[in-house]
Design a protein around this motif. Structure first.
Motif, PDB file in Angstrom:
ATOM      1  N   HIS A  42      -2.346   5.997   4.697  1.00  0.00           N
ATOM      2  CA  HIS A  42      -1.862   4.636   4.930  1.00  0.00           C
ATOM      3  C   HIS A  42      -2.902   3.604   4.507  1.00  0.00           C
ATOM      4  O   HIS A  42      -2.544   2.567   3.924  1.00  0.00           O
ATOM      5  N   ALA A  43      -4.154   3.862   4.784  1.00  0.00           N
ATOM      6  CA  ALA A  43      -5.199   2.920   4.379  1.00  0.00           C
ATOM      7  C   ALA A  43      -5.189   2.729   2.866  1.00  0.00           C
ATOM      8  O   ALA A  43      -5.166   1.599   2.370  1.00  0.00           O
ATOM      9  N   GLY A  44      -5.186   3.820   2.127  1.00  0.00           N
ATOM     10  CA  GLY A  44      -5.232   3.725   0.667  1.00  0.00           C
ATOM     11  C   GLY A  44      -4.013   3.051   0.071  1.00  0.00           C
ATOM     12  O   GLY A  44      -4.124   2.133  -0.752  1.00  0.00           O
ATOM     13  N   VAL A  45      -2.840   3.473   0.497  1.00  0.00           N
ATOM     14  CA  VAL A  45      -1.605   2.911  -0.054  1.00  0.00           C
ATOM     15  C   VAL A  45      -1.467   1.436   0.302  1.00  0.00           C
ATOM     16  O   VAL A  45      -1.098   0.608  -0.540  1.00  0.00           O
ATOM     17  N   LEU A  46      -1.780   1.091   1.541  1.00  0.00           N
ATOM     18  CA  LEU A  46      -1.597  -0.303   1.959  1.00  0.00           C
ATOM     19  C   LEU A  46      -2.646  -1.242   1.365  1.00  0.00           C
ATOM     20  O   LEU A  46      -2.361  -2.426   1.163  1.00  0.00           O
ATOM     21  N   VAL A  47      -3.823  -0.742   1.053  1.00  0.00           N
ATOM     22  CA  VAL A  47      -4.802  -1.581   0.354  1.00  0.00           C
ATOM     23  C   VAL A  47      -4.312  -1.857  -1.069  1.00  0.00           C
ATOM     24  O   VAL A  47      -4.395  -2.983  -1.559  1.00  0.00           O
ATOM     25  N   ILE A  48      -3.764  -0.851  -1.725  1.00  0.00           N
ATOM     26  CA  ILE A  48      -3.206  -1.066  -3.063  1.00  0.00           C
ATOM     27  C   ILE A  48      -2.032  -2.047  -2.998  1.00  0.00           C
ATOM     28  O   ILE A  48      -1.942  -2.986  -3.792  1.00  0.00           O
ATOM     29  N   LEU A  49      -1.137  -1.850  -2.029  1.00  0.00           N
ATOM     30  CA  LEU A  49      -0.023  -2.780  -1.849  1.00  0.00           C
ATOM     31  C   LEU A  49      -0.541  -4.193  -1.590  1.00  0.00           C
ATOM     32  O   LEU A  49       0.000  -5.169  -2.122  1.00  0.00           O
ATOM     33  N   SER A  50      -1.593  -4.310  -0.807  1.00  0.00           N
ATOM     34  CA  SER A  50      -2.179  -5.628  -0.513  1.00  0.00           C
ATOM     35  C   SER A  50      -2.663  -6.313  -1.780  1.00  0.00           C
ATOM     36  O   SER A  50      -2.446  -7.524  -1.963  1.00  0.00           O
ATOM     37  N   LEU A  51      -3.322  -5.567  -2.649  1.00  0.00           N
ATOM     38  CA  LEU A  51      -3.815  -6.143  -3.907  1.00  0.00           C
ATOM     39  C   LEU A  51      -2.656  -6.614  -4.790  1.00  0.00           C
ATOM     40  O   LEU A  51      -2.705  -7.703  -5.368  1.00  0.00           O
ATOM     41  N   VAL A  52      -1.607  -5.818  -4.862  1.00  0.00           N
ATOM     42  CA  VAL A  52      -0.432  -6.213  -5.640  1.00  0.00           C
ATOM     43  C   VAL A  52       0.227  -7.434  -5.009  1.00  0.00           C
ATOM     44  O   VAL A  52       0.624  -8.379  -5.707  1.00  0.00           O
ATOM     45  N   ALA A  53       0.342  -7.433  -3.686  1.00  0.00           N
ATOM     46  CA  ALA A  53       0.982  -8.545  -2.981  1.00  0.00           C
ATOM     47  C   ALA A  53       0.224  -9.860  -3.194  1.00  0.00           C
ATOM     48  O   ALA A  53       0.843 -10.928  -3.253  1.00  0.00           O
ATOM     49  N   LEU A  54      -1.089  -9.787  -3.309  1.00  0.00           N
ATOM     50  CA  LEU A  54      -1.869 -11.004  -3.570  1.00  0.00           C
ATOM     51  C   LEU A  54      -1.463 -11.640  -4.893  1.00  0.00           C
ATOM     52  O   LEU A  54      -1.285 -12.863  -4.990  1.00  0.00           O
TER      53      LEU A  54
END
Length: 160
Positions: free
Chosen positions: A55-67
């Motif tokens: 979850h940490a890895g996937v959600l950090v990637i999602l966070s970068l895309v969301a930015l």
């Protein structure tokens, strides 16, 4: 074709997110100690450690895309920029800390962090999704640029 300029808030949050990847790597190392038998854990704890790391890895990637998407939608506030990264922290922490303790076979009360993270994720992705749809509708079909509109989401024209 226009070049997207990243806003200052996006650059700040992205910089911090990129640095958090080191902690995710350390979590990966911890997982290797578990699978090599160097750390004794229950099956439940191993499953939660894997889930927390994933979850940490996937959600950090999602966070970068969301930015990037937040800037593309012209969002000016911090809600989306912080809600999705907060989910990465809260959800992974929920998995890890709720499974701490020798011989634990079920989560402790700190599992609430997982659910708070899920709520934060939902708020972030719904806000971003609605803002992207509103900016697409506001700009006219097929024009390919963000529109100007008002509303509680804080959306406006994207940086030019």
């Amino acid at each position: 074709m226009q070049t997207l300029q990243l806003s200052r808030p996006t650059r700040l949050v992205a910089g911090v997110l990129l640095l958090t990847i080191v902690t995710i790597e350390l979590g990966g190392y911890y997982l290797t100690t578990i699978v090599r038998g160097q750390v004794e854990v229950t099956e439940f704890q191993q499953a939660f450690a894997r889930a927390g790391h994933a979850h940490a890895g996937v959600l950090v990637i999602l966070s970068l895309v969301a930015l990037i998407m937040a800037d593309a939608a012209g969002l000016r506030g911090w809600l989306v920029r912080l809600a999705i990264p907060a989910a990465a922290i809260l959800m992974s922490a929920g998995f890890f800390v709720s499974s701490m303790g020798e011989g634990r076979t079920e989560p402790n009360g700190l599992i609430v962090l997982l659910w708070l993270g899920a709520l934060s994720l939902a708020v972030g992705v719904v806000t971003l999704g609605v803002s992207l749809l509103r900016s697409a509708i506001g700009s006219g079909a097929g024009q390919g640029s963000g529109g100007t509109f008002s509303g509680t989401s804080g959306a406006a024209s994207p940086p030019r």
